[in-house]
Structures are given as structure tokens and as C-alpha cells.
Motif scaffolding. Sequence first.
Motif, PDB file in Angstrom:
ATOM      1  N   SER A 172      -8.411  30.311  32.299  1.00 12.79           N
ATOM      2  CA  SER A 172      -7.907  29.118  32.119  1.00 12.79           C
ATOM      3  C   SER A 172      -6.518  29.944  31.842  1.00 12.79           C
ATOM      4  O   SER A 172      -5.227  29.053  31.713  1.00 12.79           O
TER       5      SER A 172
ATOM      6  N   GLU B  56     -20.060  32.730  28.199  1.00 13.67           N
ATOM      7  CA  GLU B  56     -19.298  31.743  28.958  1.00 13.67           C
ATOM      8  C   GLU B  56     -18.220  30.884  28.552  1.00 13.67           C
ATOM      9  O   GLU B  56     -17.465  30.619  29.480  1.00 13.67           O
TER      10      GLU B  56
ATOM     11  N   SER C  47     -14.253  31.188  30.598  1.00 10.71           N
ATOM     12  CA  SER C  47     -13.744  30.222  30.761  1.00 10.71           C
ATOM     13  C   SER C  47     -12.543  30.393  30.244  1.00 10.71           C
ATOM     14  O   SER C  47     -11.939  29.379  30.753  1.00 10.71           O
TER      15      SER C  47
END
Length: 176
Positions: A143, A135, A139
Amino acid sequence: MSTVRRHPGETRIVADPDLPTIVITREFDAPPERVFRAYTDPELVVQWLGPRRLTMRIDAYDARSGGSYRYVHRDEDGTEYGFHGVFHEVRPGERIVQTFTYEGSPDGVSLETTVFEDLGGRTRVTGKSLMDSVEARDSLLKSGMEYGIREGYERLDELLGGRQSDSADRPTQTGT
């Protein structure tokens, strides 16, 4: 049967679907010693690391085993993004092992290993980042880091091969 031909300057970014890793690979038209120096000399790092739209300030950059670093990227609107870490192993021309923390997400420390492979006057750089979780990795990918890495490597290519590359060959002078 078709063959995909890759450009040597292509940046490959691969995320293993089952592991919290990202592997980044890129080749440069310079020997490992020059590419390694561009990774470890703060006067050179500031010229290529990150996207063109950001300016960079280095607060500390002690690229040796046991050393540490901190730098800040600043956006055109004044927003600052701080990063810091520790160099765990630095083997000139061969390998760097370091931690990496984005200060906007201080619980997300990654362990990065960068290897410099001699291709006979060229260098293949392979960086592997290990994150806390899939995770956290996902992420990071969402970004926009991919854009910054690709553009930073384009800038490094220019530094190593362009007019500015002369600075990568000069000894660095340090003041007292």
C-alpha cells in the motif's frame, strides 16, 4: 569480509516471511521520555505522523491504558483516510500496546507494540505489528506504508532535534 554500517537514523522495516508481522526499528537523538511524549501528546503527534503531503486532524487521542484514538489524514485532493484504535497498555517512557485499524479496510485490525529503549540519551524505538494473516501484511506493505513510515520518522527526527523540538519539552496546557 565486508561490514555494513547502518546510520542510527535509518528506519528498518522487516517482514518475517513466515509470520504476519512487521517490525520497524529507528533510533532518535533524544531520551525515551521525549520520544514517548511525541508519540502520546496529540499536539506533537499531528506534527510528525505520516507523510508530509498529508494534513492530519485528530478527532480523539487519549493515550492511556484503556484510552482510544481516531485521526484522519487528508490528501491534497481532499481524499481522507481515517484510522482508529484502542490503547491497551501505556507505560510512560517504556511501551505502548494498541490496536490499529485503517477505516478503508475495517476488518484488518492489527495489534501494535512499541518499545522505547534507552541508549544513554538516545532512544531506539521498535514497533511490532501483528496482522490477521500474511496476506493482510503483504497487502499493507504494497500500500505504500513504508514511504509514510520513513517520512513520518524523518519528521519526528526534525521535531525532536529542530526548532520545533522546544514544544516537545514544554508542558501541555489543557483547557476546560
